[in-house]
Design an enzyme around this catalytic site. Structure first.
Site, PDB file in Angstrom:
ATOM      1  N   MET A 138       0.853  -1.192   0.000  1.00 32.68           N
ATOM      2  CA  MET A 138       0.000   0.000   0.000  1.00 32.68           C
ATOM      3  C   MET A 138       0.889   1.243   0.000  1.00 32.68           C
ATOM      4  O   MET A 138       0.505   2.292   0.518  1.00 32.68           O
ATOM      5  CB  MET A 138      -0.930  -0.006   1.216  1.00 32.68           C
ATOM      6  CG  MET A 138      -1.926  -1.174   1.152  1.00 32.68           C
ATOM      7  SD  MET A 138      -3.452  -0.871   2.037  1.00 32.68           S
ATOM      8  CE  MET A 138      -2.857  -0.683   3.693  1.00 32.68           C
ATOM      9  N   HIS A 158       9.732  -3.897   2.774  1.00 33.40           N
ATOM     10  CA  HIS A 158       9.298  -4.136   1.389  1.00 33.40           C
ATOM     11  C   HIS A 158      10.505  -4.447   0.511  1.00 33.40           C
ATOM     12  O   HIS A 158      10.445  -5.322  -0.358  1.00 33.40           O
ATOM     13  CB  HIS A 158       8.565  -2.903   0.842  1.00 33.40           C
ATOM     14  CG  HIS A 158       7.308  -2.560   1.585  1.00 33.40           C
ATOM     15  ND1 HIS A 158       7.169  -1.397   2.300  1.00 33.40           N
ATOM     16  CD2 HIS A 158       6.147  -3.234   1.741  1.00 33.40           C
ATOM     17  CE1 HIS A 158       5.964  -1.357   2.855  1.00 33.40           C
ATOM     18  NE2 HIS A 158       5.329  -2.463   2.538  1.00 33.40           N
ATOM     19  N   GLN A 177     -10.135  -2.136   2.837  1.00 28.52           N
ATOM     20  CA  GLN A 177      -9.648  -2.847   4.026  1.00 28.52           C
ATOM     21  C   GLN A 177      -9.584  -1.943   5.264  1.00 28.52           C
ATOM     22  O   GLN A 177      -9.039  -2.344   6.272  1.00 28.52           O
ATOM     23  CB  GLN A 177      -8.319  -3.536   3.752  1.00 28.52           C
ATOM     24  CG  GLN A 177      -7.134  -2.634   3.466  1.00 28.52           C
ATOM     25  CD  GLN A 177      -5.929  -3.434   2.980  1.00 28.52           C
ATOM     26  OE1 GLN A 177      -5.872  -3.884   1.839  1.00 28.52           O
ATOM     27  NE2 GLN A 177      -4.946  -3.631   3.840  1.00 28.52           N
ATOM     28  N   LEU A 223       9.899  -3.887  11.421  1.00 25.66           N
ATOM     29  CA  LEU A 223       9.692  -2.689  10.596  1.00 25.66           C
ATOM     30  C   LEU A 223       8.213  -2.512  10.269  1.00 25.66           C
ATOM     31  O   LEU A 223       7.521  -3.469   9.936  1.00 25.66           O
ATOM     32  CB  LEU A 223      10.464  -2.803   9.279  1.00 25.66           C
ATOM     33  CG  LEU A 223      11.982  -2.792   9.328  1.00 25.66           C
ATOM     34  CD1 LEU A 223      12.531  -2.417   7.960  1.00 25.66           C
ATOM     35  CD2 LEU A 223      12.509  -1.823  10.368  1.00 25.66           C
TER      36      LEU A 223
END
Ligand code: PAF
Length: 284
Positions: free
Chosen positions: A30, A37, A61, A187
């Site tokens: 997102m 990531h 969501q 994280l």
């Protein structure tokens, strides 16, 4: 790196990669990209995939509109971050492309009922229906691929695996280890909202999980231990659970074999989650 915004372009590049005999590696995000990531992208590159990273803040969501409007949006930075991480295709679809009817209800919903209703689902009704629906769409558009998800969102990983199994998506789901800072904190884009003192207290999540992992005790004692340690650090506990890795149901004290310890707690009003794998010993 090429940046795409339409479903049509995205479908086409994924198909050309397959036509060239390559495997597509999908990293669904997102946005608000961070090193967690980047570690998913690295894993996809190690597998030799053509890496396609999607960045879409999925409104379906979020049950709380305030939470949705607070969600960090950093599109230019994300694009640069993706490029520097070695992404081949950065896909940033518009809301109109993903959910053309929004804010009217989208008629089609994918729901993995029981798995989505527990743990995170208790305080966020409909959250995992929104996740499953958008991930189903990402898979439908990308086509056969390998999809990388972090174990940080362990419940999400279990929901997605089950959806893939039940709906026979031609997708290999790869679960990737949690990426932690040197102080052990997992994280998360939410960590940025913590003060230095809050950050210090946030270390208690992983501390409680490690203690539960190493306790060599029945599941109920491990739960109690985590709750106590989180409380000692002045954290407001949402849950501290030991669950079955497939059903996400609380395991009984006579269970043995692999399980997962998961915690969710509030630090300075910020909800943080974390988890570890644990092995329950056979008890005589
Ligand atoms: O983990 C996330 O960032 C999101 O839940 C996902 C999988 C990209 C779906 O919107």
């Amino acid at each position: 790196m090429e940046t795409l915004s339409t479903v049509r372009q995205w479908r086409a590049v994924a198909q050309s990669a397959r036509d060239a005999g390559r495997r597509v590696g999908l990293v669904a995000t997102m946005g608000a990209l961070h090193d967690g990531h980047a570690s998913l992208v690295r894993r996809a590159r190690e597998n030799g995939d053509v890496v396609l990273l999607s960045a879409f803040v999925n409104p379906r969501q979020f049950s709380d509109p305030a939470d949705l409007s607070r969600y960090p949006r950093t599109p230019e930075r994300d694009e640069e971050f993706a490029r520097a991480s070695g992404v081949d295709f950065f896909v940033s679809p518009t809301l109109e492309e993903m959910w053309p009817d929004f804010p009217a209800a989208t008629l089609t919903t994918v729901s993995v009922h029981e798995l989505g209703d527990v743990l995170e689902g208790v305080g966020r009704p409909g959250h995992f229906d929104g996740v499953a629906s958008v991930v189903a769409k990402l898979f439908a558009v990308t086509g056969p691929c390998r999809a990388y998800f972090g174990e940080k969102d362990f419940q999400q990983l279990v929901v997605v695996r089950r959806m893939v199994r039940d709906l026979a998506f031609d997708v290999e789901v790869v679960g990737c280890p949690i990426h932690r800072d040197a102080d052990g904190v997992a994280l998360s884009s939410r960590n940025a909202r913590l003060s230095p003192a809050g950050r210090e207290r946030a270390r208690a999540l992983y501390g409680a999980l490690r203690a539960a992992r190493d306790a060599g005790a029945p599941a109920s004692e491990r739960r109690a231990l985590m709750t106590r340690l989180l409380g000692d650090a002045d954290l407001e506990v949402a849950y501290a659970e030991v669950v079955d890795v497939d059903t996400l149901r609380a395991v009984r004290d006579d269970a043995h074999g692999p399980a997962r310890a998961l915690v969710a707690a509030f630090v300075e009003g910020v909800r943080l989650i974390d988890n570890v794998a644990i092995e329950l010993e056979t008890r005589s």
